[in-house]
Design a protein around this motif. Sequence first.
Motif, PDB file in Angstrom:
ATOM      1  N   ASP A 103       0.843  -1.206   0.000  1.00  0.00           N
ATOM      2  CA  ASP A 103       0.000   0.000   0.000  1.00  0.00           C
ATOM      3  C   ASP A 103       0.879   1.257   0.000  1.00  0.00           C
ATOM      4  OD1 ASP A 103      -2.163  -1.658   0.101  1.00  0.00           O
ATOM      5  OD2 ASP A 103      -2.534  -1.377   2.247  1.00  0.00           O
ATOM      6  N   ARG A 107       1.135   4.303  -2.860  1.00  0.00           N
ATOM      7  CA  ARG A 107       0.916   5.717  -2.565  1.00  0.00           C
ATOM      8  C   ARG A 107       2.126   6.551  -3.008  1.00  0.00           C
ATOM      9  NH1 ARG A 107      -1.591   3.512   2.152  1.00  0.00           N
ATOM     10  NH2 ARG A 107       0.372   3.698   3.325  1.00  0.00           N
ATOM     11  N   ASN A 147      -7.953   4.127  -7.291  1.00  0.00           N
ATOM     12  CA  ASN A 147      -7.728   3.844  -5.870  1.00  0.00           C
ATOM     13  C   ASN A 147      -6.251   4.107  -5.571  1.00  0.00           C
ATOM     14  OD1 ASN A 147      -7.537   2.921  -3.255  1.00  0.00           O
ATOM     15  ND2 ASN A 147      -7.660   0.752  -3.824  1.00  0.00           N
ATOM     16  N   HIS A 149      -4.726   4.635  -2.799  1.00  0.00           N
ATOM     17  CA  HIS A 149      -4.314   4.435  -1.408  1.00  0.00           C
ATOM     18  C   HIS A 149      -3.884   3.003  -1.094  1.00  0.00           C
ATOM     19  CE1 HIS A 149      -5.824   8.453  -0.727  1.00  0.00           C
ATOM     20  NE2 HIS A 149      -7.021   8.107  -1.162  1.00  0.00           N
ATOM     21  N   THR A 150      -4.491   2.006  -1.707  1.00  0.00           N
ATOM     22  CA  THR A 150      -4.200   0.611  -1.350  1.00  0.00           C
ATOM     23  C   THR A 150      -3.830  -0.198  -2.582  1.00  0.00           C
ATOM     24  OG1 THR A 150      -6.553   0.021  -1.534  1.00  0.00           O
ATOM     25  CG2 THR A 150      -5.733   0.669   0.654  1.00  0.00           C
TER      26      THR A 150
END
Length: 499
Positions: A103, A107, A147, A149-150
């Motif tokens: 993750d 990011r 997405n 973030h993960t």
Amino acid sequence: MSYLKGLLSSCFVLASLMSLVKAVPISIDKTKVKLPEETVKESPQNVDTGLHYDRYLREVIDFLEKDQHFREKLHNTDMEDIKQGKLAKELDFVSHHVRTKLDELKRQEVSRLRTLIKAKQDIEGGNDIAVDHQALLKQFEYLNHMNPHTFEVEDLDRLIKSATKDLENYDKERHEEFKRYEMMKEHERREHLKTLDEEGRRKEEEHYEEMKKKHADHPKVNHPGSKDQLKEVWEEADGLDPEDFDPKTFFNLHDTNGDGFFDEQELESLFTKELEKIYDPTNEEDDMVEMEEERLRMREHVMNEVDFNKDRLVSLDEFLVATKKKEFLEPDSWETLEQNQEYTEEEMREFEEHLARQEEDLNLKAADLQKQREDLERQQEQLNAQKVELQQAVEHMERFKTQKDPPLLEIQRVEGNAVPESLGHDQPPVPPEHQPLPPGHQDIPLEQQQQDAPQNQQDLGQERQNVPQENQPLPPGHDSPPHDGHDSPQMPLDHNNVP
């Protein structure tokens, strides 16, 4: 995991060759080119693969390898299943530590991409334009930008597919790049011939043919990956008896990182002895760029024959199976580059026409730039002339302001009044109240002036009475008649009639 290792290995080969082909001009001193045996010793994990997401790819693979469950699944999963995303569900079973780290890696990568987008916008001068980062992130197919973030299953699937696609395109692009290199070399040779006279062209052509013959005069080249070729490595490189040749022992000797696979670098290192038969960096007739192309052709050939699951790696089992085939024991002869011209005359003609169009476009741009330069020079000359005129006008105004004759003295001259020499031309006019009084008219105290005022008035009246009659003014209407130049008799003055 072998497939992911193969991706890194292939990326390293891509970066190595493209940097060499693009960095070596035709006229280079070939003795100074860094040879592959000097580069393949480096680990793929320590070398930039050439992909713009290289670091992200390597770090993701490194952390996935640290998870025992995921590593076992990768080793037991078919390469096609990996490509189709069937391994995706296994990502849900990796350890929390690995998942958290993935993750974080994602990011960081999204942040890096946004920084690149912002930097590009600043360079292009669009600081006042709103940036749609989501729209721009769509061009980066190797991660799910929706997405940020993960790290999810889709991210791993995208990463593998993008790297695979880039590497599949690499072989095609490499062949085209080398073909352009060969055509450019021939084009420059032909252009050089045009600059020579008939005798010079004849000598140059003879020299060219002589170099071709010298290059082609070399020992027989063994078929890459054949028993004869590997036995020669076994004997000359490993120093072992050719009669004791054993495929399994040979594999273990040359699996330099001990991971149970031949990657592309390890395979290419096996062809060095064959290439040394054809190419010598100290020979004028041998081109080191062509040697690298020959090495990659050999590697591609072996991979196509031995890499059955197409994961860009050769396992021990695949290698042992290949050693039992007829192609391994009784191979065909290997045709080198000089036996297979990379381009046709039609392709050469189209290439030269393309170069001619490029040269024409460049000439037009150069002419346009020259015209712009001349226009700018004319404008500069006009500005310089205007500057000179302006400076002259300013100097004229300054001289007028600082001229030697003040305006007051000029007015006095116009009225006919004499200007005292003592004033000079450099002294400003003195106001009347500040001018010096004549002798005897110095300032007198106010009290004495008041005491002397009556006496002065009496003296003034007496002075008026003492004025001769002929100098006294006549009453109105008694002005003296004009003189005509003759003496006229004087009329007696009747004093009784004088008032």
